[in-house]
Design a protein around this motif. Structure first.
Motif, PDB file in Angstrom:
ATOM      1  N   SER A 318       0.834  -1.208   0.000  1.00 40.82           N
ATOM      2  CA  SER A 318       0.000   0.000   0.000  1.00 40.82           C
ATOM      3  C   SER A 318       0.866   1.256   0.000  1.00 40.82           C
ATOM      4  N   GLN A 319       2.005   1.200   0.693  1.00 39.98           N
ATOM      5  CA  GLN A 319       2.930   2.339   0.699  1.00 39.98           C
ATOM      6  C   GLN A 319       3.514   2.590  -0.672  1.00 39.98           C
ATOM      7  N   CYS A 320       3.842   1.501  -1.366  1.00 37.29           N
ATOM      8  CA  CYS A 320       4.401   1.621  -2.717  1.00 37.29           C
ATOM      9  C   CYS A 320       3.363   2.196  -3.696  1.00 37.29           C
ATOM     10  N   ARG A 321       2.129   1.719  -3.555  1.00 31.12           N
ATOM     11  CA  ARG A 321       1.061   2.225  -4.434  1.00 31.12           C
ATOM     12  C   ARG A 321       0.833   3.726  -4.187  1.00 31.12           C
ATOM     13  N   ALA A 322       0.874   4.096  -2.915  1.00 30.45           N
ATOM     14  CA  ALA A 322       0.668   5.506  -2.594  1.00 30.45           C
ATOM     15  C   ALA A 322       1.805   6.361  -3.131  1.00 30.45           C
ATOM     16  N   PHE A 323       3.040   5.835  -3.059  1.00 29.23           N
ATOM     17  CA  PHE A 323       4.205   6.558  -3.580  1.00 29.23           C
ATOM     18  C   PHE A 323       4.153   6.718  -5.090  1.00 29.23           C
TER      19      PHE A 323
END
Length: 326
Positions: A318-323
């Protein structure tokens, strides 16, 4: 020897002045209240009340007795929690961290010295708990009411009940862990008598029979998963859960941790809000249970490992998608 005198001797016998219950001062407040009310009865020829008591919700007592006792209880619990935390922090530290704690002036010494310090802390906690119990019983007796017991419940809801402190639970586990460890001298001094981990129908509990009929019995079954608490954590309300179960109840992941819980999130048992941010990780209790329930502990380690990996993977995805802005 009356408890008041015994309590005063104990507090005066400490090396330095410690926070305590003004037992003698509070008794004087109650005595003055009873005397003033009795003289008022004599003047006004009131025969409705028992002359040995003053009325329920007495403004004289309630305006000075309860505020004084509340401040003293807060000071006692704060002191106990701080000292217990430092002692256990030193005991669990190793290597460079232990050196830094010693350098900062934290507790030091061998197993025997640590046990003695733990014993002194527990004695301090218990004798103050007894003093609080006795003075509240005296209040109820004089006022012919249950306001003293109601105040005790209120104090517990405010997290200043010393017997509900998670650090007392940690000290009990600390004692049993040291008792089970090999001490070079061959001696195994007791921290306080009657402290043990008991199993009833495979459900563990920490039990301690204390002096003056005080008993501590801490259930170690998580009320969420209904198993023995694993990686236990105590919320500020005093209830103990598995860390993973507590994170689930607080609607946070193990990556974010309980500190990230919203203030609105409530304890699953008592429904009190704002109990997650100040939670205490019970490391001594975790060590004790891992030694006492080895097979169960190994099974939970494997189960928790899978769940932790899953949550960590979801978090970073989820952090990668948000980034990436996906």
């Amino acid at each position: 020897m009356k408890f008041c005198k015994k309590y005063q001797e104990y507090m005066q016998g400490q090396g330095k002045k410690l926070p305590g219950v003004g037992f003698k001062k509070l008794k004087k407040i109650l005595k003055k209240c009873r005397r003033d009310f009795q003289s008022g009865n004599d003047i006004n020829n009131h025969a409705v009340h028992d002359p040995r008591t003053c009325p329920d919700h007495c403004p004289v007592c309630d305006g000075s007795f309860f505020p004084s006792l509340l401040n003293e209880m807060s000071a006692v619990v704060g002191f106990f929690n701080q000292k217990a935390q430092k002692l256990l922090e030193y005991h669990l530290a190793s290597g460079f961290r232990k050196y830094m704690l010693v350098f900062k002036g934290k507790p030091r010494g061998n197993h025997v010295a640590l046990i003695q310090e733990g014993k002194d802390l527990v004695t301090y906690a218990l004798i103050n708990a007894i003093a609080i119990r006795k003075i509240l019983k005296k209040y109820d007796k004089i006022h012919y009411s249950k306001q003293g017991q109601a105040f005790k419940s209120q104090a517990q809801s405010m997290h200043i009940g010393i017997l509900q402190s998670p650090w007392l639970c940690e000290l009990m586990a600390f004692h049993i862990n040291l008792r089970q460890s090999k001490i070079k001298s061959g001696k195994r001094p007791a921290l306080f008598e009657g402290c043990s981990l008991t199993m009833n129908d495979e459900k563990p509990s920490l039990t301690c029979e204390l002096f003056d009929s005080v008993k501590v019995d801490i259930d170690l079954t998580c009320s969420i998963c209904l198993d023995t608490v694993f990686d236990p954590v105590a919320l500020t309300c005093g209830h103990i859960f598995c860390y993973l179960c507590a994170c689930s109840a607080a609607s946070v992941t193990i990556v974010d941790g309980l500190k990230a819980a919203e203030p609105k999130e409530k304890c699953p048992l008592c429904r009190e809000a704002k109990v997650y941010q100040g939670s205490v990780h019970l490391e001594e209790l975790s060590i004790l249970l891992s030694r006492s329930c080895r097979e169960y502990w190994e099974q939970r380690i494997q189960t928790e490992k899978v769940e932790r990996v899953r949550q960590a993977k979801q978090h970073w995805e989820s952090q990668c998608r948000a980034f990436m802005g996906v």
